[in-house]
Design a protein around this motif. Structure first.
Motif, PDB file in Angstrom:
ATOM      1  N   ILE A  93       0.861  -1.189   0.000  1.00 29.64           N
ATOM      2  CA  ILE A  93       0.000   0.000   0.000  1.00 29.64           C
ATOM      3  C   ILE A  93       0.894   1.235   0.000  1.00 29.64           C
ATOM      4  CG2 ILE A  93      -1.961   1.165   1.082  1.00 29.64           C
ATOM      5  CD1 ILE A  93      -2.585  -1.420   2.552  1.00 29.64           C
ATOM      6  N   PRO A  94       1.231   1.753  -1.184  1.00 29.15           N
ATOM      7  CA  PRO A  94       2.184   2.861  -1.284  1.00 29.15           C
ATOM      8  C   PRO A  94       1.674   4.114  -0.553  1.00 29.15           C
ATOM      9  CG  PRO A  94       1.798   1.867  -3.438  1.00 29.15           C
ATOM     10  CD  PRO A  94       0.802   1.277  -2.503  1.00 29.15           C
ATOM     11  N   GLY A  95       2.577   4.797   0.101  1.00 25.53           N
ATOM     12  CA  GLY A  95       2.241   6.076   0.741  1.00 25.53           C
ATOM     13  C   GLY A  95       1.595   5.949   2.109  1.00 25.53           C
ATOM     14  N   VAL A  96       1.249   4.736   2.521  1.00 25.63           N
ATOM     15  CA  VAL A  96       0.646   4.550   3.843  1.00 25.63           C
ATOM     16  C   VAL A  96       1.688   3.871   4.724  1.00 25.63           C
ATOM     17  CG1 VAL A  96      -1.194   3.402   5.145  1.00 25.63           C
ATOM     18  CG2 VAL A  96      -1.658   4.297   2.852  1.00 25.63           C
ATOM     19  N   THR A  97       2.096   4.529   5.789  1.00 22.35           N
ATOM     20  CA  THR A  97       3.143   3.916   6.601  1.00 22.35           C
ATOM     21  C   THR A  97       2.584   2.731   7.390  1.00 22.35           C
ATOM     22  OG1 THR A  97       2.748   5.318   8.523  1.00 22.35           O
ATOM     23  CG2 THR A  97       4.376   6.105   6.932  1.00 22.35           C
ATOM     24  N   ASN A  98       3.486   1.813   7.649  1.00 21.56           N
ATOM     25  CA  ASN A  98       3.162   0.649   8.459  1.00 21.56           C
ATOM     26  C   ASN A  98       2.536   1.060   9.780  1.00 21.56           C
ATOM     27  OD1 ASN A  98       3.392  -2.052   7.980  1.00 21.56           O
ATOM     28  ND2 ASN A  98       5.620  -2.037   8.031  1.00 21.56           N
ATOM     29  N   MET A  99       3.125   2.113  10.348  1.00 18.95           N
ATOM     30  CA  MET A  99       2.677   2.621  11.645  1.00 18.95           C
ATOM     31  C   MET A  99       1.211   3.057  11.556  1.00 18.95           C
ATOM     32  SD  MET A  99       3.954   3.829  14.617  1.00 18.95           S
ATOM     33  CE  MET A  99       4.989   5.168  15.074  1.00 18.95           C
ATOM     34  N   TYR A 100       0.903   3.865  10.554  1.00 20.24           N
ATOM     35  CA  TYR A 100      -0.441   4.391  10.390  1.00 20.24           C
ATOM     36  C   TYR A 100      -1.435   3.254  10.159  1.00 20.24           C
ATOM     37  CZ  TYR A 100      -4.263   7.280   8.714  1.00 20.24           C
ATOM     38  OH  TYR A 100      -5.485   7.883   8.563  1.00 20.24           O
ATOM     39  N   PHE A 101      -1.035   2.343   9.294  1.00 21.12           N
ATOM     40  CA  PHE A 101      -1.890   1.213   8.947  1.00 21.12           C
ATOM     41  C   PHE A 101      -2.209   0.364  10.173  1.00 21.12           C
ATOM     42  CE2 PHE A 101      -2.189  -3.249   7.461  1.00 21.12           C
ATOM     43  CZ  PHE A 101      -3.320  -3.126   6.670  1.00 21.12           C
ATOM     44  N   LEU A 102      -1.151   0.038  10.914  1.00 20.63           N
ATOM     45  CA  LEU A 102      -1.325  -0.820  12.093  1.00 20.63           C
ATOM     46  C   LEU A 102      -2.184  -0.152  13.157  1.00 20.63           C
ATOM     47  CD1 LEU A 102       1.952  -2.680  13.031  1.00 20.63           C
ATOM     48  CD2 LEU A 102      -0.380  -3.571  13.007  1.00 20.63           C
ATOM     49  N   ARG A 103      -1.978   1.151  13.333  1.00 21.22           N
ATOM     50  CA  ARG A 103      -2.750   1.851  14.357  1.00 21.22           C
ATOM     51  C   ARG A 103      -4.226   1.888  13.961  1.00 21.22           C
ATOM     52  NH1 ARG A 103      -2.150   7.921  15.532  1.00 21.22           N
ATOM     53  NH2 ARG A 103      -4.069   8.163  16.699  1.00 21.22           N
ATOM     54  N   ALA A 104      -4.477   2.115  12.669  1.00 28.30           N
ATOM     55  CA  ALA A 104      -5.868   2.124  12.200  1.00 28.30           C
ATOM     56  C   ALA A 104      -6.503   0.755  12.453  1.00 28.30           C
ATOM     57  CB  ALA A 104      -5.914   2.480  10.715  1.00 28.30           C
TER      58      ALA A 104
END
Lengths: 256, 482
Positions: A93-104
C-alpha cells in the motif's frame, strides 16, 4: 468450551469449479494444527474462505468460530472478532506507513470490542514492545506497508501485525514460501512466541520444514479438496520422506 | 456471498454538503454581454478610465475568438454567453466601515462553510478574503498585515488604493488576449484578491481567499494578482464552494503571480465547486487560467492544488521561469467521480539558465469520471542546464472511468535534462481485502489507499488545509466502492 474452529462438511466452488469437497476439521482452543497438501489441493482456498474472501461460493457445509456461525460475517467483522490471516502474498500500500496502517487496524478492532482507541503515544509503546519481542527494527514502522520489502521482510511484517493485533485464531497461509532458512527461523520464533493457551494457530504449508520449528499438535493432509488423513507431527515427517504420491496411491487402492 | 466486483462499483455517494443557497437581496446587472454591460460593471465599481479601456479592448478581442472545443476527453453543452448575469453583488446601503457591518446572512453563510469572519473567531494564523458572488465581502487581519507593508485586499480596493501597482502588473502574466476564457474574464471580471509583499518581508501568516458562488445564472469571474517583491515570501490559499443547481454555472477566473529576485510564492488551492449530481446534471464549469512568472533570479513559484469539485475542470497552473536559477513546482491531486471531467496539468516554460521545475500529478478516477493530465515542459534556447522532473500517476477505481496522460516536451537546449515518469494503477480488490482482513471497513480502506497515493502532494499543503483536503478526498470518493 466450544472449539476455536469447527469446519463441517465444507464444499466450495470457484468460478464453477469445485475446490473443497467436504472438509471436516476441528481446532481446539490453544492448539496448533498444520494443514499440508500439494499444490492445487485447496489449501489457500480454505484460508481465503475462512478469512471471508469474496468470489468463493460455499455450496454446502458450515464453519463455526468459537461456537458461532462464521460464514455470514464480513471480512472486517471476522478480523475484529479475532481472526487473523497471515497472507501468502502480502499486499503493498504505497504512501501509507506501516505505523499508520497498524494503528488504524488496532483501533478498528478496539472500537469493536468497546475499548478506547489508542493515541499515537500509547500505540507506539505497544508496538515497540512487540518489536522487541520479535527482534525487529523500528525503522520498519516508517516504511510504506510492504512497499519495497523483501520476501522475508513481508512475512515478518505479517508476524508483527499478528503480534500487535493479538488475534484468537491465526491462519498462516504458506508463510514459509520463499523464505531462506534464517528467515524461516525468525518467522517461526515469532509464531512460537505468540502461542498461548487461549490462542489457536492453523499453519498451512506445502513443506514439512516449517514444522521443525513450529511443532504442531496435529497434522492434517488436504488432498483434492478433502482432509484424507490426520495425525501427529510424525505424519508430516512420513510425508516428507514418502511424498504426497504415497497417500494418493494409498487412497486409490483403498477405493478399489 | 456478494462478489467483489460489486465492491468496486460504489464509494462516491454522499451528498454535496456545501450545496445550500443563501437568500439575500442581490444587485445584478441584466443578463447578457455587450459594451454597455461592461461600462455598467466598471461604473458600479467606480473604476478609472484606463481600466474600462482595458476591459473594452479585452471584450473586442474576445468577440474575434472561438470557444475552444479541441479537447478530446472533455464534453460539455453549449454555453449561452448572453444568458449569464456577469455581475451579482449582495445589496448594501453604504460602504462598510468595518467587518462587523457585513450582512448577517452572508456572515452566516461563511460560518456554515467554516470560515468565520468575526475578529474573535478567526482562523488562527490565516488571513481571509471572502468573495461572495462577484464581490469581496470581507478581508480579515488587514491592519496587522499593513504594519509589515503587506497589502492584502479585494481587487476593487486595490484598483482604488494602489492603482499604480495594479496598472503595472495587471495582464502582465496573462494578457487579455491570452485565451478565450481569459479574454472573457478580462472584460467582465468583478472582484478577487490582491496581494503585494514588499522587499525582504516574509508574510507571517497564510493569506486565503474563500470564493462562494451563490446567485443563480451568474458566472464568477474573479481575478487574483499576487506580487512578491525582492526577497519576500508569501503563502496563499484559496477554497471554493457553490450551491447545488441543475444547470451548469461558469467560473472563469484568472490568477497572475509575479515573483521578483529571490522571492517565493506558494499558491495552494482546494477546489470544491459543486460537481453536479450522480447522473451528471448541473455543476460548475471551472475554466481558469493560472500562471506565474518567476521574473527575478533565484525566485520560486509553487502551485499545489487539490481538485475535487466542478463538473468540468480545465486548468493548467503554469510557471514562466525567466530569472536564472528560478524554480517552478506543480503538485496536483485531481479527483473525478460520477460524470466529472478534469483536464489539468501545467506548463513549465524554461527561459533562464539553471532553471528547475518539478511536476507531481496524481489523478484519481472513479464512477464514469474522466481524468486527463496535460502538461508542457518547454526548454528554450537560452535555458542552459535547465532541469525538469515530471511524475504523473493515475489511480482507477472501478472499470467505467478513464485516465489519460498527455505530456508534451520541447527541448531546444542540449544541456537540459528532462525526466518523465508515468504510472497507472487500479485500486485492487487485493488491497481492499488486505485492509478489511485487518479490521478496516471498505470505505476506510479506500480512503487510506487514496490518501497514500496522494501523499506526496498533500504534504505540500499547509497543515490546516491538508487535513481538510484529506477529508474532502474521502467524501468525494464515497460510494465509489461498496
Amino acid at each position: 468450551m466450544p472449539p476455536m474452529l469447527e469446519i463441517r462438511d465444507l464444499y466450495v466452488q470457484v468460478e464453477g469449479k469445485e475446490i473443497l469437497k467436504g472438509v471436516n476439521l476441528t481446532l481446539p482452543v490453544g492448539q496448533v494444527h498444520a494443514i499440508m497438501g500439494p499444490n492445487g489441493s485447496g489449501k489457500s482456498t480454505l484460508a481465503a474462505v475462512l478469512a471471508g474472501r469474496e468470489d468463493y461460493e460455499i455450496t454446502k457445509g458450515e464453519v463455526l468460530y468459537m461456537g458461532r456461525s462464521l460464514l455470514d460475517l464480513d471480512p472486517e467483522e471476522r478480523a475484529r472478532e479475532g481472526i487473523f490471516l497471515a497472507f501468502q502474498y502480502p499486499v503493498e500500500i504505497p504512501g501509507v506507513t506501516n505505523m499508520y496502517f497498524l494503528r488504524a487496524a488496532v483501533n478498528a478492532i478496539r472500537k469493536h470490542r468497546g475499548l478506547p482507541e489508542l493515541d499515537a503515544m500509547d500505540f507506539l509503546a505497544l508496538v515497540r514492545e512487540k518489536l522487541r519481542l520479535l527482534h525487529m527494527d523500528e525503522a520498519l514502522l516508517k516504511r510504506s506497508v510492504n512497499e519495497g520489502f523483501s520476501g522475508g521482510e513481508k512475512k515478518r511484517n505479517e508476524i508483527l501485525q499478528m503480534a500487535v493485533l493479538e488475534p484468537r485464531l491465526c491462519i498462516m497461509d504458506e508463510t514459509d514460501s520463499g523464505l531462506d532458512i534464517d528467515a524461516l527461523r525468525v518467522v517461526a520464533d515469532g509464531v512460537n512466541s505468540l502461542r498461548s493457551p487461549d490462542r489457536s494457530i492453523l499453519v498451512i504449508t506445502h513443506y514439512q520444514r516449517l514444522l521443525n520449528y513450529i511443532i504442531p499438535d496435529q497434522v492434517h493432509v488436504l488432498l483434492d479438496g478433502r482432509i484424507v488423513r490426520s495425525g501427529t507431527k510424525e505424519l508430516a515427517l512420513e510425508l516428507e520422506a514418502k511424498g504426497y504420491g504415497w497417500l494418493e496411491r494409498e487412497l486409490t487402492v483403498s477405493k478399489l | 456471498m456478494p462478489t467483489d466486483t460489486a465492491t468496486i462499483t460504489q464509494l462516491t455517494q454522499r451528498e454535496y454538503e456545501w450545496g445550500f443557497y443563501t437568500d439575500i437581496e442581490e444587485e445584478k446587472v441584466p443578463k447578457g454581454l455587450n459594451e454597455e454591460i461592461i461600462r455598467t460593471i466598471s461604473r458600479l465599481k467606480g473604476e478609472p478610465e484606463w481600466l474600462l479601456e482595458w476591459r473594452l479592448r479585452a471584450y473586442r478581442h474576445w468577440l474575434t475568438m472561438e470557444e475552444p472545443r479541441w479537447l478530446p476527453n472533455i464534453r460539455y453543452g453549449q454555453i449561452d454567453y448572453q444568458d449569464i448575469h456577469y455581475y451579482a453583488a449582495p445589496k448594501r446601503r453604504k460602504p462598510l466601515a468595518s467587518l462587523d457591518e457585513v450582512d448577517p446572512e452572508i456572515r452566516r453563510t461563511f460560518e456554515k462553510l467554516g470560515i468565520p469572519l468575526e475578529e474573535q473567531k478567526r482562523l488562527a494564523g490565516v488571513a481571509v478574503d471572502a468573495v461572495f458572488d462577484s464581490v469581496s465581502v470581507a478581508t480579515t487581519y488587514k491592519e496587522k498585515l499593513r504594519e509589515l507593508g503587506i497589502i492584502f485586499c479585494s481587487f476593487s480596493e486595490a484598483v482604488r488604493e494602489h492603482p499604480e501597482l495594479v496598472r503595472q502588473y495587471l495582464g502582465s502574466v496573462v494578457p487579455y488576449n491570452d485565451n478565450f476564457f481569459a479574454a472573457l474574464n478580462s472584460a467582465v471580471f468583478s472582484d478577487g484578491s490582491f496581494v503585494y509583499v514588499p522587499p525582504g518581508v516574509r508574510c507571517p501568516m497564510e493569506l486565503s481567499t474563500y470564493f462562494r458562488i451563490n446567485a443563480r445564472e451568474t458566472g464568477q469571474f474573479e481575478r487574483t494578482l499576487i506580487i512578491a517583491d525582492r526577497g519576500s515570501y508569501v503563502s496563499y490559499l484559496e477554497g471554493c464552494t457553490a450551491p447545488m443547481r441543475d444547470e451548469n454555472q461558469l467560473h472563469a477566473a484568472v490568477v497572475e503571480l509575479i515573483a521578483l529576485d529571490e522571492a517565493e510564492i506558494k499558491y495552494s488551492t482546494v477546489q470544491n465547486w459543486y460537481p453536479g449530481d450522480k447522473e451528471g446534471r448541473g455543476g460548475i464549469y471551472n475554466f481558469v487560467t493560472k500562471r506565474g512568472a518567476c521574473r527575478g533570479r533565484r525566485s520560486k513559484i509553487s502551485w499545489t492544488q487539490v481538485e475535487t469539485g466542478s463538473a468540468i475542470t480545465w486548468k493548467y497552473p503554469s510557471v514562466i521561469l525567466q530569472g536564472d536559477d528560478s524554480v517552478g513546482e506543480f503538485y496536483s491531486v485531481a479527483v473525478t467521480n460520477n460524470y466529472q471531467q478534469a483536464d489539468t496539468g501545467t506548463k513549465m516554460i524554461h527561459i533562464g539558465r539553471n532553471t528547475r521545475s518539478t511536476i507531481v500529478s496524481k489523478g484519481i478516477s472513479a464512477g464514469h469520471g474522466q481524468n486527463t493530465y496535460r502538461g508542457l515542459v518547454k526548454i528554450m534556447k537560452g535555458a542552459a542546464y535547465a532541469r525538469n522532473y515530471s511524475q504523473c500517476d493515475s489511480l482507477l477505481i472501478g472499470d467505467k472511468c478513464g485516465a489519460h496522460t498527455m505530456p508534451y516536451i520541447e527541448v531546444r537546449n542540449a544541456t537540459a535534462r528532462v525526466e518523465h515518469e508515468a504510472s497507472t494503477s487500479k485500486i485492487g480488490e487485493d488491497q481492499i481485502f488486505y485492509c478489511r482482513q485487518r479490521g478496516l471497513s471498505t470505505e476506510d480502506a479506500v480512503n487510506m489507499i487514496v490518501n497514500g497515493f496522494c501523499k506526496q502532494v498533500l504534504l505540500n499543503l499547509p497543515m490546516e488545509f491538508a487535513v481538510e483536503a484529506q477529508k474532502l478526498l474521502g467524501i468525494s470518493l464515497e460510494g465509489s466502492v461498496g
